[in-house]
Write a protein that holds these residues in place. Structure first.
Motif, mmCIF file in Angstrom:
data_model
loop_
_atom_site.group_PDB
_atom_site.id
_atom_site.type_symbol
_atom_site.label_atom_id
_atom_site.label_comp_id
_atom_site.label_asym_id
_atom_site.label_seq_id
_atom_site.Cartn_x
_atom_site.Cartn_y
_atom_site.Cartn_z
ATOM 1 N N ALA A 11 0.836 -1.200 0.000
ATOM 2 C CA ALA A 11 0.000 0.000 0.000
ATOM 3 C C ALA A 11 0.871 1.250 0.000
ATOM 4 C CB ALA A 11 -0.916 -0.009 1.214
ATOM 5 N N GLN A 12 1.948 1.210 0.770
ATOM 6 C CA GLN A 12 2.840 2.372 0.791
ATOM 7 C C GLN A 12 3.476 2.586 -0.576
ATOM 8 O OE1 GLN A 12 5.369 1.302 4.112
ATOM 9 N NE2 GLN A 12 4.482 2.904 5.367
ATOM 10 N N ALA A 15 1.029 4.325 -2.786
ATOM 11 C CA ALA A 15 0.985 5.752 -2.468
ATOM 12 C C ALA A 15 2.216 6.454 -3.014
ATOM 13 C CB ALA A 15 0.880 5.949 -0.958
ATOM 14 N N LEU A 134 13.643 15.226 4.324
ATOM 15 C CA LEU A 134 12.769 14.043 4.324
ATOM 16 C C LEU A 134 13.532 12.786 3.924
ATOM 17 C CD1 LEU A 134 10.059 12.569 4.445
ATOM 18 C CD2 LEU A 134 9.616 13.309 2.131
ATOM 19 N N HIS A 137 15.903 10.459 6.040
ATOM 20 C CA HIS A 137 15.360 9.483 6.984
ATOM 21 C C HIS A 137 15.146 8.119 6.346
ATOM 22 C CE1 HIS A 137 14.835 12.318 10.207
ATOM 23 N NE2 HIS A 137 14.266 13.150 9.379
ATOM 24 N N PRO A 141 10.043 6.198 5.995
ATOM 25 C CA PRO A 141 9.414 7.463 6.413
ATOM 26 C C PRO A 141 8.898 8.272 5.231
ATOM 27 C CG PRO A 141 11.451 7.123 7.586
ATOM 28 C CD PRO A 141 11.394 6.063 6.542
ATOM 29 N N ARG A 144 5.671 6.802 4.262
ATOM 30 C CA ARG A 144 4.666 7.166 5.266
ATOM 31 C C ARG A 144 4.199 8.599 5.058
ATOM 32 N NH1 ARG A 144 7.061 6.824 10.757
ATOM 33 N NH2 ARG A 144 8.586 5.341 10.005
ATOM 34 N N PHE A 145 5.142 9.452 4.720
ATOM 35 C CA PHE A 145 4.818 10.852 4.445
ATOM 36 C C PHE A 145 3.814 10.951 3.290
ATOM 37 C CE2 PHE A 145 5.595 14.787 2.185
ATOM 38 C CZ PHE A 145 5.571 15.711 3.210
ATOM 39 N N VAL A 147 1.711 8.660 2.334
ATOM 40 C CA VAL A 147 0.409 8.124 2.751
ATOM 41 C C VAL A 147 -0.380 9.181 3.511
ATOM 42 C CG1 VAL A 147 -0.706 6.433 4.218
ATOM 43 C CG2 VAL A 147 1.224 5.763 2.816
ATOM 44 N N ILE A 148 0.298 9.908 4.388
ATOM 45 C CA ILE A 148 -0.410 10.897 5.196
ATOM 46 C C ILE A 148 -0.923 12.040 4.332
ATOM 47 C CG2 ILE A 148 -0.033 12.678 6.928
ATOM 48 C CD1 ILE A 148 1.695 10.668 8.379
ATOM 49 N N ASN A 149 -0.140 12.435 3.341
ATOM 50 C CA ASN A 149 -0.520 13.615 2.577
ATOM 51 C C ASN A 149 -1.470 13.331 1.427
ATOM 52 O OD1 ASN A 149 0.683 16.041 3.693
ATOM 53 N ND2 ASN A 149 2.568 14.869 3.502
ATOM 54 N N ILE A 152 -5.035 14.618 1.772
ATOM 55 C CA ILE A 152 -5.139 16.077 1.812
ATOM 56 C C ILE A 152 -5.261 16.645 0.409
ATOM 57 C CG2 ILE A 152 -3.928 18.199 2.419
ATOM 58 C CD1 ILE A 152 -2.756 16.641 4.793
ATOM 59 N N PHE A 282 6.138 18.452 -3.997
ATOM 60 C CA PHE A 282 7.126 17.954 -3.040
ATOM 61 C C PHE A 282 7.177 16.430 -3.056
ATOM 62 C CE2 PHE A 282 8.381 16.751 1.291
ATOM 63 C CZ PHE A 282 9.617 17.369 1.316
#
Lengths: 365, 538
Positions: A11-12, A15, A134, A137, A141, A144-145, A147-149, A152, A282
């Motif tokens: 899934a990541q 994304a 970013l 890391h 990460p 994950r970034f 996925v979170i965005n 939005i 980004f």
């Protein structure tokens, strides 16, 4: 090289792929497609999606053969060490160039619509520094970034274009199928080019948890991207009309400028929408930057890719500052687009054939 | 030369702890001779004026007599217990002891098992344990001609009663809060979870303070790897003193450079119990009412105890309100500055004109104006905390109303800015966790500065940096932003909506609980059984 725990799930990866592909292309895509196919631009998007899917599936097949090797190691094993090395260098160059072009287009849009008097250097360096922060890391990460965005920008974009519904005249897309097939084909090629980005998985593929679902990654991400482009193109063309879309440099932004929010809290919302688009840029820039760094790390067989991140920084910056004007930028964009055929389709295809031949040859031995 | 030797010798003698892990030095054994014992004990606690030592004689007037001595610290030991349960028992009732029992080991057993009416009695054969016990409030009892002593639990000092927690007030919910006494705090949790699986592991921290620090978890729910990690990190602390759980928090958190709280703190035993039931580990520290909860996620800091007591729609509404408040607390001044100085086109014309009119005559830029107001508010807040209650309120009124009004009248700040900063401040107070609220206030300054440099683009830059930072943060191996990073929609929705209790059938998965199931819905079972019957009937 990636650390052992720096792995991403399917899934990541989806994304990551979607976020990499969607980015600066959104601003200019409707113009290119209407130039190529007029009102049939939406057919072109679907055809382009099919082309992109084919190339993504080829890349996916190559990834399944990695077997824990890195991209460079695999290339070396099937094509020989010097060729593997060369391919690595070319890919790294391509990724760096992509970063530069992305940054440059981004800074142009920002300068044109949001911050007229801010120096370009500031816009480019700030975003590049954040990207640097970013990717240091690691891969997980970063995924994950993404996925979170994703929700939005997805929700914002879908909602924003819905506000143009009252201005949209869908008859602009009529009549269907009036474009000659050769034009359609050519147009769909340029649509497929704006779906470039899946090739980052070639190098990021070594960080996949499992390669079992690579085809799923290819299918879901390209389907999502095609759907998004379809949504975008249909709305932009039906709001602006075919002829006007052809004329405008950044038709998508012009549509956003025309949005009025019901309720009257805010009058023009193109600035916040472009700000959300910054997130999308980004998330395109960072995977390219990361891929460039990890490719070079793999070439040198380095244990840690982090040291290559600052080394690439000045190159990306200077390359992005090189184009003198919008026209030059446009030719750069074309150049990178053509390169992406090579890196997204030709080289993976050669690797696919070479890998199959080698496997067959190895069996017959 | 001799002097130096003597000092060295003395120091070695009075150092009762060799190891950092606070196990007393057990090598110095008790003597048979009571005078020797008294001498050595007084050497350990030389110049400690709060030491009480009492020598007395016990025994049958006609039979053998025993010299005894007891030591305790004035104020730490409960005098009533010492008088009634130890001295009285020994001096009065011991006289009736038959003669055959009143010698040697037999007498010792009798004293231990039959005469002293204190609940907790331990034996010891060395000075290290005895001294440590006395310093913790116990009473040490030595008997002549025996190289064993007794440690009697007489701990009882003046302590604050269980009161309503001042930092986490609720409208609905229990009114008791943790106190400064470790054992009371453990008991408050134990009273809520009467389960033998609620484990309490105590470690002593601080070379000088020897503070009791308890690690509480429910065996079978809490993930052993997290419990082990907590214990491991606690055992790496070697510090002269632990005065508050804040010391521990700062020593064991994953990233001490981040200004986000990586451990949740609570003053409420019901919150601690709820977290234990979700698989968290609770760290209780002596001398402080603040318990620590590990691991912690960003969104759990938005929760208050009440969330699970109130009806689900009230709780959900409040949760969404808190999120909005957080957004305003961080970005309100920055958004205003960005809009007014970079994107005036965003504002409706009438509003832009009215803002322009109110800013007429204000000599500063919007950024400076916002900075002045935000700083003034921070100072007011700090001053309000330091001053005693009624004066604090006065300061709030004088500062907030009078000075604000005067500043607007004098044309130093515009009224819209006053409104905005007030909204910003009130929003930050709506966040339940104080540390998080402080972090947000700091962030508001960062956002403001970037907004003043690059408008909305500056804001999104800080946002990106912030998300990158949060994405990489971990609390005891748990992603700080979970459940947002997972793909389970149910969990993600939990951030904004507190589902009705019957729907929360599983524990949150960020704690990686051993037992995921939180609830068995008997009603549903009955219904489905009933449904079956119906189906049969037809």
């Amino acid at each position: 090289m990636l650390m052992d725990d720096d792995r991403i799930s399917t899934a990541q990866a989806i994304a990551l792929a979607i976020n990499t592909i969607l980015g600066v292309g959104l601003t200019t895509l409707p113009r290119e497609l209407t130039k190529a196919a007029g009102p049939d631009c939406w057919i072109v998007v679907i055809l382009g999606g099919i082309f992109a899917l084919i190339s993504a599936l080829i890349i996916a097949t190559v990834i399944t053969r990695f077997n824990g090797k890195t991209f460079i190691e695999y290339t070396s094993s099937i094509l020989g060490r010097p060729v593997g090395f060369l391919v690595g260098v070319l890919y790294a160059f391509y990724f760096v160039l992509s970063c530069a072009v992305v940054l440059r287009i981004f800074s142009s849009v920002i300068k044109n619509f949001v911050l007229e008097s801010t120096p370009r250097e500031f816009i480019i360096i700030t975003l590049l520094v954040l990207s640097f922060y970013l990717i240091r890391h690691g891969l997980e990460p970063m995924a994950r970034f993404m996925v979170i965005n994703t929700p939005i920008w997805l929700i914002t974009a879908v909602a924003a274009f819905l506000f143009t519904f009252n201005k949209a005249d869908f008859s602009e897309l009529l009549p269907f199928f009036r474009t000659p097939p050769d034009k359609l084909l050519f147009g769909s090629l340029s649509a497929a080019l704006s779906m470039a980005g899946f090739e980052v998985l070639m190098v990021a593929g070594q960080g996949l948890n499992t390669t079992k679902h690579v085809y799923k990654i290819a299918l879901v991400s390209i389907a999502t991207v095609t759907a998004s482009y379809l949504y975008l193109v249909v709305f932009v063309v039906s709001v602006l009309g075919v002829e006007e879309t052809k004329m405008l440099l950044w038709p998508t932004v012009d549509v956003l400028r025309s949005i009025t929010v019901p309720g009257g809290i805010l009058e023009r919302i193109e600035a916040p929408l472009i700000t959300v688009w910054v997130i999308m840029v980004f998330t395109t820039l960072s995977p390219y930057y990361f891929s460039a760094a990890i490719t070079i790390a793999n070439i040198f067989n380095a244990k840690e890719f982090k040291i290559f991140v600052p080394l690439l920084f000045p190159w990306i910056y200077f390359l992005s500052m090189t184009p003198q004007n919008v026209l030059e930028l446009e030719s750069w964009l074309k150049f990178v687009g053509n390169l992406s055929i090579g890196f997204g389709f030709v080289i993976p295809f050669i690797m696919l054939i070479a890998g199959s031949l080698k496997a067959r040859w190895g069996k017959s031995q | 030369m001799g002097n130096i030797f003597k000092t060295l010798f003395n120091r070695k003698k009075t150092e009762i702890f060799y190891e950092r892990d606070m196990t007393p030095d057990k090598s110095r054994k008790l003597y048979k001779d009571i005078d020797e014992n008294i001498k050595v004990f007084n050497e350990y606690l030389a110049d400690c004026d709060d030491l009480i030592s009492r020598e007395f004689v016990v025994g049958n007037p006609n039979g053998p007599k025993h010299r005894m001595v007891l030591f305790n610290i004035d104020g730490l030991a409960d005098k009533k217990v010492v008088h009634e349960e130890i001295m009285k028992s020994l001096m009065l009732f011991a006289r009736q002891v038959p003669l055959e029992y009143s010698v040697g080991d037999k007498f010792f057993q009798l004293v231990k098992d039959g005469l002293i009416t204190v609940a907790e009695v331990r034996e010891t054969d060395n000075f290290g344990e005895a001294v440590l016990a006395v310093l913790s409030g116990d009473t040490a009892l030595f008997i002549d001609k025996l190289d064993r002593g007794l440690i009697l639990n007489t701990r009882g000092w003046e302590k604050r009663a269980v009161q309503e927690p001042s930092t986490e007030a609720v409208i609905r919910g229990s009114r008791d809060g943790f106190t400064e006494t470790y054992r009371v705090n453990v008991a408050l949790v134990r009273r809520r979870i009467k389960d033998p699986n609620l484990k309490v592991q105590t470690v002593r921290l601080g070379r000088h303070t020897r503070t009791d620090v308890g690690v509480l978890y429910i065996k079978g729910i809490a993930n052993p790897s997290i419990v082990e990690e907590v214990l491991k990190r606690l055992n790496t602390i070697d510090i002269s003193g632990v005065l508050e759980s804040g010391y521990i928090e700062q020593m064991i958190e994953d990233n001490y450079l981040s200004f986000f709280p990586l451990l949740r703190r609570t003053e409420r035993p019901d919150v601690a119990a709820a977290c234990l039931l979700e698989g968290n580990v609770v760290i209780l520290c002596d001398n402080t009412p603040f318990a620590l909860i590990a691991p912690t996620t960003f969104f759990s800091l938005f929760q208050s105890a009440e969330d699970y007591y109130e009806n689900w729609y009230i709780a959900s509404l409040i949760r969404i309100l808190r999120m909005s408040a957080a957004f305003l607390a961080v970005t309100a001044p920055a958004l205003y500055v960005a809009m007014v100085s970079y994107h005036p086109g965003m504002l409706p014309t009438d509003l832009a004109l009215s803002i322009g009119a109110t800013r007429e005559g204000v000599p500063f830029s919007t950024t400076v104006e916002a900075l002045i107001m935000m700083l003034a508010l921070e100072v007011l807040r700090e001053a309000g905390i330091r001053l005693p209650g009624p004066i604090g309120q006065t300061i709030g009124i004088v500062g907030g109303l009078v000075v604000g009004e005067a500043a607007v009248r004098a044309g130093i700040v515009s009224p819209i800015m006053v409104i905005l900063i007030a909204i910003n401040a009130i929003s930050s107070f709506a966040i339940p966790n104080f540390n998080l609220a402080v972090a947000f206030r700091l962030l508001a300054f960062v956002f403001l500065l970037f907004a003043s440099v690059a408008g909305l683009y500056g804001i999104i830059l800080v946002y990106l940096g912030l998300v990158i930072h949060l994405v990489t943060l971990k609390s005891f191996g748990v992603n700080y932003l979970s459940p947002l990073v997972s793909f389970k929609m149910k969990r993600v929705i939990d951030i904004l909506v507190r589902p009705p209790l019957p729907f929360i059938k599983e524990r949150p998965d960020y704690t990686k609980p051993l037992d995921r199931k939180r609830m068995r819905d008997l009603r549903q079972d009955q219904e489905s059984e009933g449904g079956d019957e119906d189906a049969d009937g037809r």
